[in-house]
Design a protein around this motif. Structure first.
Motif, short mmCIF file in Angstrom:
data_model
loop_
_atom_site.label_atom_id
_atom_site.label_comp_id
_atom_site.label_asym_id
_atom_site.label_seq_id
_atom_site.Cartn_x
_atom_site.Cartn_y
_atom_site.Cartn_z
N ASN A 318 59.13 56.05 129.12
CA ASN A 318 58.19 55.10 128.46
C ASN A 318 57.87 53.34 129.31
O ASN A 318 56.55 52.88 129.02
CB ASN A 318 59.35 53.61 126.92
N ASN A 322 53.89 52.91 130.29
CA ASN A 322 53.59 50.77 130.20
C ASN A 322 52.10 51.16 131.56
O ASN A 322 51.62 50.14 130.99
CB ASN A 322 54.11 50.76 129.59
N THR A 354 51.67 52.82 123.24
CA THR A 354 51.25 52.43 123.70
C THR A 354 49.77 53.12 124.59
O THR A 354 48.95 51.93 125.25
CB THR A 354 52.31 52.33 125.63
N HIS A 357 47.28 51.53 122.69
CA HIS A 357 46.74 49.81 123.26
C HIS A 357 45.49 50.11 124.64
O HIS A 357 44.62 49.44 124.66
CB HIS A 357 47.91 49.07 123.83
#
Length: 782
Positions: A318, A322, A354, A357
């Motif tokens: 993650n 990110n 993520t 996004h």
């Protein structure tokens, strides 16, 4: 430490916490119901006797008590125990002296529920002991630790710390002390944390590794990393070697404050001590490097992690995704996602969101849609964040049809669109100018009892204002109030601006009164709306009043409103008001002086207020600034006020250009003052400037008009020497002057020169007219 406590059932906190849990669970009871009832009867008889203070502590009953009996005793209010706190004090002392800390906890809990403060409980116990038991045996100080722990467990941290900071002579066990510190830290009660640390340090003189770790964490939480490092070094010097948790705290703290190089050094020291960094430490470093935009070093940490045999977990992945998304390396981020899928970990919803996004932010909406389909194909159900990202992305790209399709997809998955979804769509519709659909969607949210946030209403009102739709603006404001949302200054500002823009100043004023009644102060935008509208209506007294009211409230006016106010005052002949407004703004230093003066100057010039404009130039020069006023010089000369223009040049502080001199010279010729014209012509050269063709032409034509042929010819000769070519109009003017004064010989000479230069003689009237206009045309824009 935890193992020791587990093996030692008599440890104060180790037992009473377990005991109280057992007493409230369905686990097997250590005594039968009959035994408990028999024991309850025995203790009841003792507490009902007159000698209960001297009997209970010395009987064999305390050793036979268990939490169930104590709980029954307290719950049934046996023998009026809750109405006689001294009996509770005796129980607490007796139970702690018998090492029955779990039972004692029940008694303390009951006292807390009755509203006793920590100091009143501890103080009463001490007093009761001294009065009734002091001569027989010692008071077990663990009773105070139980009190501290019970207040702490109930979340009453201030009360728990109060006992520790009191003058009572007892020392908390390491576990109890660390537990209190941890809870104080989690509650961000830093002042109490440091007070407890100081108190315990004076009593015991040292902390264990867990206690030191909490102190280090506290320093890291408040950003005092240098002090954290000092404590870190100190604990090693005192023989308390940092453990994995300590290193986790240190590295996490330094990464959070972006001191990555020091975090790496701490990790190296950790390895030198024989400790292998865990996945948490590596993940923290990776995340820290990405935050600092040092992505290559983040990748190196990942490689080191793998080389050390530490497998990345979902948190690590993650962090990688990110970090890569934040630096817009979407291709690499997608690669990490594929790696997760190929591993046993698998990509989770956080990773997909993520990535979404990043794609939406990069306006890659088709890719975002593909990723959503992939997510669903691997069995992950999109959540509200997934759909919110898609709706927001489509709205930003003005693809509202796609955004509404996402809304339908949500409903198919039994995810009812929320206020965020509707809010984004309303804002998106506003951006494409579809206020009708935005208004309809607003009504839909009202029917569904969805309370939109302030930003949505602000945006809708702002776009209604741009469209000057006052009816819709009022409807939006009313809908906002129906939802129980109090409009803010921005909302009222948009509505008032709309109403003023369509000439509904009375309605606008009523809404301003409404907002004032609600305790809101009108802002500069609102006052500006009134100022602009009253300027348009030419009601300058009202417009000026709003301006002064705004300044009186300490607001900075919009420059456009200030400029409109100045111009309309100048148009109305209220130069005095324009100057007063200027003085007010200058005294408050609202705008830069040069800008404010320029606006007033332009307004005065636009409406022919030349004298006031001249005074403004001089005033500005006295302040040490220069205001360009070539246009004013030209205007004064045109009106025959050449002396005033000349005085302005002398007192205005600016260095006149050749163009300015040309205007003044022409002006003096126009009023018949040839001597001043000659003086200015000589002054040009004295100032180090070079006369241009317009300067020479103006002089020659002016001198010819006044039949000063000798001076005119001298100017012509100078013009030729300076390699400035005379035109046919100048020669014609000179020839005409020769004829007027009867100098035919000079006329013939000049005519020959014209012929040699290829010029043809024109009529006298043509000459004068053309030459009179030529300099002025060259001076346009001075």
């Amino acid at each position: 430490m935890r193992k020791i406590l587990h093996k030692n059932p008599k440890h104060p906190l180790g037992l009473h916490q377990n005991a109280i849990q057992r007493s409230r669970s369905s686990s097997p009871k250590p005594y039968s119901t009959n035994q408990n009832q028999h024991l309850l009867n025995e203790i009841r008889q003792i507490l009902q006797s007159d000698t209960w203070t001297g009997t209970l502590p010395f009987s064999n009953i305390p050793k036979r008590l268990n939490p169930n009996v104590i709980q029954l005793l307290l719950q049934e209010n046996q023998v009026g125990i809750q109405s006689n706190p001294k009996k509770m004090h005796l129980l607490a002392i007796t139970l702690c002296n018998s090492n029955l800390y779990g039972c004692a906890s029940l008694v303390i809990d009951s006292m807390i529920e009755m509203g006793f403060t920590p100091i009143s409980i501890s103080g009463s116990i001490v007093s009761f002991f001294k009065e009734n038991l002091d001569s027989h045996f010692n008071l077990n100080p663990k009773v105070f630790e139980v009190i501290v722990d019970r207040f702490r467990i109930k979340g009453l941290l201030d009360e728990a710390a109060e006992i520790v900071l009191s003058d009572l002579q007892f020392v908390l066990s390491t576990l109890s002390f660390n537990s209190l510190l941890k809870d104080l830290l989690n509650g961000e009660k830093f002042e109490l944390f440091w007070d407890v640390c100081e108190k315990m340090s004076k009593k015991v003189g040292f902390f264990d590794v867990y206690g030191y770790g909490l102190v280090i964490k506290a320093h890291c939480m408040v950003g005092n990393l240098d002090e954290a490092k000092r404590v870190f070094v100190k604990m090693g010097e005192e023989g308390c070697e940092p453990n994995m948790v300590t290193y986790n705290v240190m590295i996490g703290g330094f990464c959070k404050k972006q001191r990555l190089d020091e975090a790496i050094e701490i990790k190296k020291r950790m390895i030198e001590k024989g400790l292998v960094p865990n996945v948490f430490i590596y993940t923290t470093l990776i995340d820290g490097f990405f935050i600092m935009k040092r992505s290559e070093e983040a990748k190196m940490v990942l490689e080191e992690m793998r080389d050390a045999g530490v497998e990345p977990n979902v948190v690590t992945y993650n962090a990688l995704v990110n970090g890569l998304v934040s630096r817009r390396d979407l291709e690499s981020a997608m690669g990490v996602k594929d790696e997760m899928i190929a591993s046993r970990i698998g990509a989770n919803l956080v990773v997909y969101n993520t990535l979404l996004h990043g794609l939406c932010k990069a306006h890659m909406m088709d890719k975002a849609r593909e990723l959503t389909n992939e997510m669903m194909s691997v069995g992950l159900k999109p959540d509200f964040r997934t759909f919110t990202l898609l709706i927001q992305g489509y709205c930003k790209d003005r693809r509202l049809i796609d955004a509404f399709d996402v809304l339908e997809d949500m409903k198919k998955l039994d995810l009812e669109p929320n206020v965020r979804s509707y809010g984004l769509l309303i804002i998106g519709l506003c951006r494409i100018g579809d206020l009708e659909k935005a208004d309809a969607l607003l009504s839909e949210t009202s029917l569904k009892n969805l309370k939109l946030d302030e930003i949505v209403y602000e945006t809708l009102l702002s776009y209604c204002s741009k469209e000057r739709d006052s009816i819709k603006s009022i409807r939006v404001l009313e809908a906002m109030k129906e939802q129980g949302i109090t409009p803010n200054e921005a909302c009222y500002g948009s509505l008032i601006g709309t109403l003023c823009g369509v000439g509904k100043v009375d309605e606008a004023r009523s809404f301003m009164n409404e907002m004032i009644e609600r305790g809101l102060e009108p802002n500069a935008h609102i006052y500006g709306s009134f100022i602009n509208e009253y300027c348009r209506l030419r009601e300058m007294k009202v417009a000026n009043k709003y301006f002064y009211t705004m300044l009186g409230h300490g607001l900075i006016p919009q420059f456009a409103s200030f400029a409109a106010l100045i111009e309309e005052n100048c148009r109305s002949g209220n130069a005095a008001d324009a100057f007063l407004i200027l003085r007010c703004t200058l005294s408050r230093k609202v705008f830069p002086e040069i800008r404010a003066y320029q606006v007033v100057f332009d307004g005065l010039m636009k409406f022919g207020r030349l004298e006031e404009a001249s005074g403004l130039v001089v005033e500005f020069h006295e302040k040490g600034f220069i205001l360009e006023c070539g246009s004013l010089v030209l205007s004064l000369c045109k009106k025959g006020k050449v002396e005033d223009a000349c005085t302005l040049v002398e007192n205005g502080g600016f260095t006149p250009s050749v163009l300015t001199y040309n205007v003044l010279i022409k002006g003096f010729f126009k009023i018949g003052d040839t001597d001043r014209a000659k003086e200015l012509f000589d002054e040009i050269k004295q100032k180090g400037l070079s006369p241009n063709d317009v300067t020479y032409g103006t002089m020659i034509i002016g001198l010819c008009r006044f039949k000063d042929l000798t001076a005119a010819c001298a100017v012509l000769d100078e013009m030729v020497r300076e390699d400035v070519s005379p035109n046919r109009f100048l020669y014609t003017a000179l020839v005409d002057c020769c004829h007027k004064i009867g100098d035919s010989e000079k006329a013939n000479e000049l005519s020959r020169q014209m012929t040699e230069l290829g010029f043809a003689l024109t009529s006298s009237s043509d000459v004068l007219t053309s030459n009179d206009q030529e300099p002025e045309r060259s001076q346009v824009g001075i």
